[in-house]
Motif scaffolding. Structure first.
Motif, PDB file in Angstrom:
ATOM      1  N   GLU A  41     -41.056  17.210  44.193  1.00  6.84           N
ATOM      2  CA  GLU A  41     -39.715  17.126  44.632  1.00  6.84           C
ATOM      3  C   GLU A  41     -39.248  18.798  45.294  1.00  6.84           C
ATOM      4  N   ASP A  42     -39.587  19.504  44.170  1.00  5.76           N
ATOM      5  CA  ASP A  42     -39.360  20.901  44.914  1.00  5.76           C
ATOM      6  C   ASP A  42     -40.018  21.487  46.065  1.00  5.76           C
ATOM      7  N   LEU A  43     -41.350  21.269  46.045  1.00  9.25           N
ATOM      8  CA  LEU A  43     -41.942  21.590  46.948  1.00  9.25           C
ATOM      9  C   LEU A  43     -41.524  20.805  48.488  1.00  9.25           C
ATOM     10  N   TYR A  44     -41.297  19.877  48.125  1.00 10.25           N
ATOM     11  CA  TYR A  44     -40.720  19.079  49.557  1.00 10.25           C
ATOM     12  C   TYR A  44     -39.666  19.287  49.773  1.00 10.25           C
ATOM     13  N   ARG A  45     -38.552  19.702  49.076  1.00  9.89           N
ATOM     14  CA  ARG A  45     -37.229  20.209  49.354  1.00  9.89           C
ATOM     15  C   ARG A  45     -37.326  21.629  50.350  1.00  9.89           C
ATOM     16  N   ASP A  46     -38.312  22.323  49.920  1.00 10.20           N
ATOM     17  CA  ASP A  46     -38.737  23.608  50.852  1.00 10.20           C
ATOM     18  C   ASP A  46     -39.243  22.905  52.114  1.00 10.20           C
ATOM     19  N   LEU A  47     -40.176  22.162  52.047  1.00 10.25           N
ATOM     20  CA  LEU A  47     -40.791  21.807  53.254  1.00 10.25           C
ATOM     21  C   LEU A  47     -39.787  21.015  54.103  1.00 10.25           C
ATOM     22  N   LEU A  48     -38.738  20.454  53.636  1.00 11.69           N
ATOM     23  CA  LEU A  48     -37.698  19.730  54.732  1.00 11.69           C
ATOM     24  C   LEU A  48     -37.208  20.659  55.720  1.00 11.69           C
ATOM     25  N   SER A  49     -37.451  21.900  55.391  1.00 11.43           N
ATOM     26  CA  SER A  49     -36.820  22.863  56.436  1.00 11.43           C
ATOM     27  C   SER A  49     -37.512  22.679  57.699  1.00 11.43           C
ATOM     28  N   VAL A  50     -38.592  22.191  57.581  1.00  9.95           N
ATOM     29  CA  VAL A  50     -39.274  22.099  58.767  1.00  9.95           C
ATOM     30  C   VAL A  50     -39.299  20.625  59.160  1.00  9.95           C
TER      31      VAL A  50
END
Ligand code: XBP
Ligand code: MG
Length: 247
Positions: A41-50
């Motif tokens: 979830e933490d990585l995905y939150r960052d990846l959602l900026s793309v």
């Protein structure tokens, strides 16, 4: 002219909280392809900026250094499989508060509806059909998705595509979004925007929005205002949108 001239909805995070299903579909596609990638979830939150799944995988490799390095054709194949898996995962998703109500009110009043999203076209159809029924895709005068434009959100291309098809003025429409990328895309195209913040976007800020809410509000479930204008009665309805466009 009746206002709003159209209501343009984002999909992921706005119509439903879909990102956990997207994340599960990415991880399942990675596992099937024998990649040892796992997006928590933490990585995905960052990846959602793309915005956009293929772009997100590309960023994971080229921006964050994940290996193996995949060629564009391999990323495209992986993403096709992710889309198939996503279609099987969304059966249990429900609409966010106020979405069905506002769609019904707009249809009764003859206000044109449209979709402007970065997600892939098959995902929109599956989500609309599973949450609103077989007829629902036909309610939208324009469905603009994924690779129909060269640049994804926060670029304004997808909203400009919709405006062009609808032949309406941006300042007479309203966009409904859940994220900063979506808000920037819509407001750069000149469209006043209401943000109903989704669960992955609570760390973002939305100073350009007409109103920032926890959701659109529904009968017995009033929304809470996080910033900007407050809908009377705790619900964003057509009268509220009309007032916000004219005063
Ligand atoms: C949200 C997104 C999407 C999905 C993935 O877009 O960024 O890319 O996370 O969808 P929006 P695909 O809120 O504008 O709908 O994998 O199909 O690209
Ligand atoms: Mg969104």
């Amino acid at each position: 002219m009746t206002l709003p001239a159209a209501i343009i909805f984002d999909v992921d995070g706005t119509i439903a909280e879909t990102e956990e299903a997207h994340r599960a579909a990415f991880n399942a596609a990675f596992a099937e392809a024998a990649l040892d990638w796992e997006w928590d979830e933490d990585l995905y939150r960052d990846l959602l900026s793309v915005a956009g799944g293929k772009e997100r995988i590309r960023h994971y490799i080229h921006g964050l250094g994940a290996r193996p390095m995949l060629a564009p054709a391999a990323i495209a194949r992986l993403h096709v499989r992710k889309t198939e898996l996503y279609g099987d995962l969304i059966e249990d998703l429900s609409l966010r508060p106020g979405i069905a109500r506002l769609l019904a009110e707009a249809r009764t009043a003859g206000v044109p509806l449209a979709i402007a999203t970065t997600t892939s076209l098959p995902n929109i159809e599956s989500l609309l059909v599973s949450t609103l029924g077989e007829e629902a895709p036909g309610w939208f005068a324009v469905i603009a998705a994924g690779d129909m434009v060269p640049a994804k959100k926060p670029a304004p291309d997808i909203y400009r595509f919709v405006l062009d098809r609808l032949k309406v003025r941006p300042d007479q429409c309203v966009a409904i979004e859940d994220s900063r990328n979506g808000l920037l895309s819509a407001t750069t195209a000149g469209i006043p925007t209401v943000v109903a913040v989704s669960r992955y976007m609570t760390h973002e800020t939305f100073p350009e929005a007409l109103s920032v809410l926890d959701h659109l509000g529904d009968t017995g479930q009033p929304c809470h205002v996080l910033s900007g204008r407050a809908p009377p009665g705790g619900m964003v309805d057509l009268a509220t949108l009309r007032r916000w466009l004219t005063t």
